[in-house]
Scaffold this active site. Structure first.
Site: not given
Ligand code: BG6
Length: 504
Positions: A64, A167, A197, A201, A235, A254, A259, A355
């Site tokens: 946009r 995703k 993704h 890898k 992470e 997530d 994954h 996380k």
């Protein structure tokens, strides 16, 4: 470039030799977004750098934002300079920039597609892209249906079409099925490339090489020799500026749904009969079907409070911008999973993702059973741990095998040592980014590293069952400080079984 040239070009290490894709135009929906900046354009540049893109090629970014072609090119140049893995070569960028266009449009407006179609037709004439299209939907799920419908309505007969879908693919089983049905009305499954993704890898693909290109692992890759498997996706990052998405998703949607379950599937799958997309995906989906829903004692969720990550003070999840003060969204999931089949019955797969953990690290650890009858005195083997095959997905990509060895000197003392293979040292090249591989594969029409609709549905079925079981209780969040290894309950989950999470 001939095949031999491709194979000999050091720049191509890790990607070639491969067929060159046919001429095509790549249309990126969501081109003003983070993904396009951080991943898609740097990947396109890396492919251009290695001359892996078709010579007759065009990119159209659409979003946009009211930008001109030049503004978009400038932004993408910055993105490539900041996030690209190669040095910046003006001639490579110039080549990509002159292939790049931008269209400011909102697909909710009927006129949008017509301008896009007109631009694409023009590019077919000017750049010889032959009506071939790769549509990359880097947009939130809510924006997908309208794009799919519009693209479907205006399909042309000439050229091929491929749809790359970022995703998350839906929010639960019902919404994923709905999206699949909608896509199915306009596109065939062979035209759909669902991104996870992690499959792009190198080290994840190496799991297949390790298992199926070596004779020594497969005979012992089962419940008789393996004590358990541990998979960690840790992470140090928080949620960045993604509260709106993350509040709805949580760690279970997530990372776990996609994954994590893909890593389980690649570790547990049977050898495929060949390396075609369907053979590989047929075996993965069998694993996903065989995972049974963990009971409440076998799943732990957590949410980080304030703490220190890599020496820096960071706020708790509930203090992040855009997060509800009493949010019950989980930022950590740990689980004990079972794959109910002959190979794996009763062999636990412990998985965890979170996380703001102590370190960024993705590993797959295969812990073997102890030697049945070591003929040494107990004192000799005090420092000996069971054999462990550790696949370092990231960082420090490589594989390490822990074995017992005699400590030099008098008497018999045995200690664990490591045989290491490190990508960096062995191949002396940095690894391609997952998105390079995936974008190129989609252009080539190779679906092996993309998830099929039945895989996605099995993944959602499991997640829906877990989320439903969570509806009944409210854990005392936050339950782990940022910068630690997650909630105490996750350690207890292991301890109850007489095991513990690996600390590398
Ligand atoms: C994405 C998640 O799919 O994967 C992010 O949405 C996460 O929350 C990311 O940070 C991790 O990817 P990587 O490649 O950095 O391990």
């Amino acid at each position: 470039m001939s095949k031999t040239e491709l194979a000999e070009n050091p720049l191509l290490a890790g990607l070639g030799p491969r067929r060159a894709p046919e001429p095509c135009a790549l249309v990126i929906f969501g081109a003003s977004g983070d993904l396009c900046h951080r991943k898609i354009f740097p990947a396109l540049y890396a492919l251009a750098y290695r001359r892996l893109l078709p010579e007759r090629f065009a990119v159209v970014g659409t979003a946009r934002s009211d930008w001109t072609n030049d503004e978009f090119r400038d932004r993408m140049e910055h993105a490539v300079r900041e996030f690209g893995r190669d040095d910046f070569k003006q001639e490579v960028w110039d080549w990509l920039a002159q292939a790049t266009h931008y269209l400011s449009m909102d697909f909710a407006e009927e006129s949008g597609e017509d301008r896009l179609a007109a631009l694409l037709n023009q590019l077919d004439d000017e750049r010889g892209t032959r009506g071939n299209r790769v549509y990359y939907l880097a947009v939130p799920p809510a924006a997908m249906p309208i794009i799919v419908r519009e693209l479907g309505k205006r399909r042309k007969t000439e050229g091929w079409v491929r749809l790359i879908i970022e995703k998350p693919f839906g929010h639960d089983l019902a919404s994923a099925r709905e999206l699949t049905q909608l896509i199915g009305r306009h596109f065939t499954e062979e035209e759909v490339f669902r991104i996870d993704h992690y499959l792009g890898k190198e080290t994840v693909q190496n799991m297949l090489a390790l298992r199926f290109a070596n004779g020594i692992f497969e005979p012992i890759w089962n419940r008789q020799f393996i004590d358990h498997v541990q998979i960690t996706v840790a992470e140090t990052l928080g949620i960045e500026s993604r509260a709106r998405y993350y509040e709805q998703a949580g760690a279970i949607r997530d990372i776990f749904q996609n994954h994590m379950l893909q890593l389980v599937a690649l570790t547990a799958m049977e050898p495929p009969i060949d390396f075609t997309a369907d053979s590989v995906r047929n075996e993965k989906v069998k694993v996903l079907k065989a995972i049974h829903t963990p009971g409440p004692k076998h799943i732990v969720r957590g949410q980080y409070g304030g703490g220190y990550v890599e020496g820096k003070e960071v706020p708790g999840y509930r203090e992040e911008e855009g997060v509800a003060p009493g949010s019950m969204t989980e930022t950590y999931v740990g689980a004990k999973l079972f794959v109910d089949n002959w190979r794996w019955a009763d062999t636990p797969f412990y998985v965890r993702t979170g996380k703001r953990l102590a370190r960024r690290e993705t590993t797959i650890a295969i812990q073997f059973q102890r030697a049945p009858h070591p003929p040494f005195e107990d004192a000799a083997t005090e420092e000996l741990r069971p054999n462990l095959l550790l696949v370092h997905v990231q960082p420090d990509e490589g594989v390490s095998l822990a074995i017992g060895a005699k400590v030099p000197g008098q008497g018999m003392r045995i200690r664990t040592v490591h045989m290491d293979f490190m990508y960096g040292g062995t191949f002396r090249t940095d690894l391609p980014e997952a998105y390079e591989r995936l974008i190129l594969d989609a252009m080539l029409g190779d679906q092996t590293l993309f998830t099929r609709s039945d895989e996605v549905e099995e993944q959602w079925a499991l997640v829906d069952a877990i989320v439903a079981s969570w509806a009944r209780d409210r854990p005392a969040f936050p339950n782990y400080p940022a910068g630690t290894w997650g909630p105490v309950a996750a350690d207890e989950l292991m301890r109850r079984d007489g095991r513990e999470w690996l600390r590398h």
